[in-house]
Design a protein around this motif. Structure first.
Motif, PDB file in Angstrom:
ATOM      1  N   UNK A 122       0.822  -1.135   0.016  1.00 32.66           N
ATOM      2  CA  UNK A 122       0.018  -0.061  -0.160  1.00 32.66           C
ATOM      3  C   UNK A 122       0.924   1.295   0.216  1.00 32.66           C
ATOM      4  N   UNK A 123       2.060   1.063   0.033  1.00 34.95           N
ATOM      5  CA  UNK A 123       2.903   2.400   0.033  1.00 34.95           C
ATOM      6  C   UNK A 123       3.085   3.060   1.211  1.00 34.95           C
ATOM      7  N   UNK A 124       2.894   2.720   2.440  1.00 31.22           N
ATOM      8  CA  UNK A 124       2.818   3.369   3.739  1.00 31.22           C
ATOM      9  C   UNK A 124       4.037   3.622   4.157  1.00 31.22           C
ATOM     10  N   UNK A 125       5.275   3.143   3.638  1.00 32.48           N
ATOM     11  CA  UNK A 125       6.633   3.068   4.372  1.00 32.48           C
ATOM     12  C   UNK A 125       7.166   4.384   3.766  1.00 32.48           C
ATOM     13  N   UNK A 130      10.806   9.233   4.280  1.00 36.29           N
ATOM     14  CA  UNK A 130      11.500  10.479   3.443  1.00 36.29           C
ATOM     15  C   UNK A 130      11.269  11.586   4.464  1.00 36.29           C
ATOM     16  N   UNK A 131      10.287  11.558   5.693  1.00 39.33           N
ATOM     17  CA  UNK A 131      10.231  12.551   6.661  1.00 39.33           C
ATOM     18  C   UNK A 131      11.274  12.485   7.705  1.00 39.33           C
ATOM     19  N   UNK A 255      13.747   2.097  -2.070  1.00 39.13           N
ATOM     20  CA  UNK A 255      12.506   1.988  -2.396  1.00 39.13           C
ATOM     21  C   UNK A 255      11.852   1.240  -1.090  1.00 39.13           C
ATOM     22  N   UNK A 256      11.586   2.156  -0.103  1.00 39.85           N
ATOM     23  CA  UNK A 256      11.281   1.276   1.285  1.00 39.85           C
ATOM     24  C   UNK A 256       9.936   0.638   1.289  1.00 39.85           C
ATOM     25  N   UNK A 260      10.041  -3.388   2.251  1.00 42.80           N
ATOM     26  CA  UNK A 260       9.200  -3.904   3.348  1.00 42.80           C
ATOM     27  C   UNK A 260       8.283  -5.005   2.742  1.00 42.80           C
ATOM     28  N   UNK A 261       7.668  -4.801   1.571  1.00 44.95           N
ATOM     29  CA  UNK A 261       6.639  -5.809   0.865  1.00 44.95           C
ATOM     30  C   UNK A 261       7.561  -7.179   0.643  1.00 44.95           C
TER      31      UNK A 261
END
Length: 401
Positions: A122-125, A130-131, A255-256, A260-261
């Motif tokens: 879902x691209x939550x990482x 980045x923050x 590509x975090x 993780x995926x």
């Protein structure tokens, strides 16, 4: 590397990028990572009365999953992406597994891996990673590794005849052949330990790994008491700090979410064989991503490939290798880890304190991380990161005001 490049092209690039220092860095990372966590997992297995075959399957399935996943990611991205087993997760299981049937525990392992997979898909990482300001990431890296550097001198106090030659060899090779310093330290430590009779393999049971399938049983009790804590601890104590370590080493384009995926995916496949968690490495990543692996950052991924390949080999003989690592004296492993991590500690501290405006928040991060504090089963790496981000946000607001 572009997505259209073939597997053969990647293999050819790997051959061109091979270096002894990177391979040694990967193997040292295996030595440092395997022993302590393997002992915890054996202890957790004994807690629920597992036989040697199932404990070996637990060890072997994790080794195979993190090895294959790490090699694929590192080859695909040409970044030093290192996967690991969750040491905090293994420690958590020593107490949390008591009274839980192993089939229910395996069901919880499946759920925890599925949560990581979904989080990555879902691209939550990526938005979270980045923050994290570079100074805070560097300070967290230094804080995580600081006690390993201090551990060299603690080990020296306990076993001077073993550790002092290792330290002297490190200084000599750092002066004349820095790329081979850790290899020389490892060889010196093994030779000194053998000469002093500190290696004991008597009565050891050497056997190959049997991969034993356990059909998962899903219960709310196991999901709440095992799956959710494993997912939270893995994300907070391993994945986010691991991403911060790579950022601190200069790899800002990891590509975090994809990483993780993949870790969740291989963990999901390995869970029915006993694998409790596959995550990003934090401390070990610093060995493979640092200058000791290779002066050129673009060629350090070879260390991660060597690390992953070694774990694939270990998966076949996980039970026997666990016996080998248990036979190494703890001061040897402590000294090897500390000396291998001196350069990342120095680099993290230098980067953390480079710019005056963010220096105080970075110091808070370093101190909180190095403190070793733990709340709700989540280790100090996460809390140091959180403390630093809060301090950074507050002090940035003050400066703007």
């Amino acid at each position: 590397m572009p997505e259209h490049v073939s597997l053969g092209g990647r293999a050819g690039a790997l051959r061109g990028d091979l270096s002894l220092s990177a391979i040694v860095a990967g193997l040292v990372a295996v030595v440092v990572s395997f022993g302590g966590t393997a002992v915890l997992m054996v202890q957790a297995g004994h807690t629920v009365g597992l036989d040697a075959a199932r404990i070996g399957s637990w060890l072997g399935s994790i080794c195979l999953a993190l090895g294959l996943g790490g090699v694929w990611l590192s080859m695909r991205t040409r970044l030093p992406i290192v996967l690991a087993w969750s040491t905090p997760g293994a420690a958590l299981l020593i107490t949390a597994l008591a009274g839980v049937p192993f089939a229910e525990a395996v069901g919880a392992f499946v759920v925890a891996a599925a949560l990581a997979l979904v989080c990555g898909l879902l691209g939550w990482v990526d938005p979270i990673a980045r923050r994290i300001p570079p100074q805070i990431a560097s300070a967290m890296l230094a804080g995580v590794l600081l006690n390993f550097g201090i551990g060299v001198f603690g080990a020296m106090g306990r076993q001077a005849a073993l550790v002092l030659p290792m330290a002297l060899v490190y200084l000599i090779f750092k002066r004349y052949a820095p790329r081979y310093a850790i290899l020389a330290v490892l060889a010196t430590g093994l030779a000194a330990a053998a000469a002093q009779g500190l290696l004991s393999f008597g009565g050891a049971e050497w056997h190959m790994t049997e991969f034993v399938w356990t059909t998962p049983v899903f219960t709310w009790r196991a999901v709440i008491s095992l799956a959710v804590p494993l997912f939270v601890v893995g994300m907070a104590s391993q994945n986010l700090p691991g991403l911060a370590v790579l950022q601190a080493a200069g790899y800002r384009d990891v590509p975090a979410s994809r990483v993780i995926a993949v870790s969740g995916g291989v963990g999901l496949v390995a869970a029915p064989f006993g694998a409790h968690s596959v995550t990003l490495a934090a401390i070990i990543a610093a060995i493979c991503a640092g200058r000791e692996a290779h002066p050129d950052p673009a060629r350090r991924y070879v260390a991660a490939v060597a690390y992953g390949a070694a774990y694939v080999v270990l998966s076949v003989a996980a039970g026997a290798v666990a016996v080998f690592f248990q036979a190494l004296p703890p001061p040897l492993i402590a000294a090897l880890a500390g000396l291998a991590l001196l350069a990342p500690i120095m680099g993290g501290m230098a980067a953390a304190m480079r710019d005056e405006p963010g220096r105080e928040a970075a110091l808070i991060t370093l101190l909180a991380t190095a403190s070793g504090m733990t709340f709700w089963g989540v280790g100090s790496a996460f809390w140091g990161l959180a403390a630093g981000l809060v301090a950074h946000a507050f002090m940035s607001g003050l400066r703007k005001g």
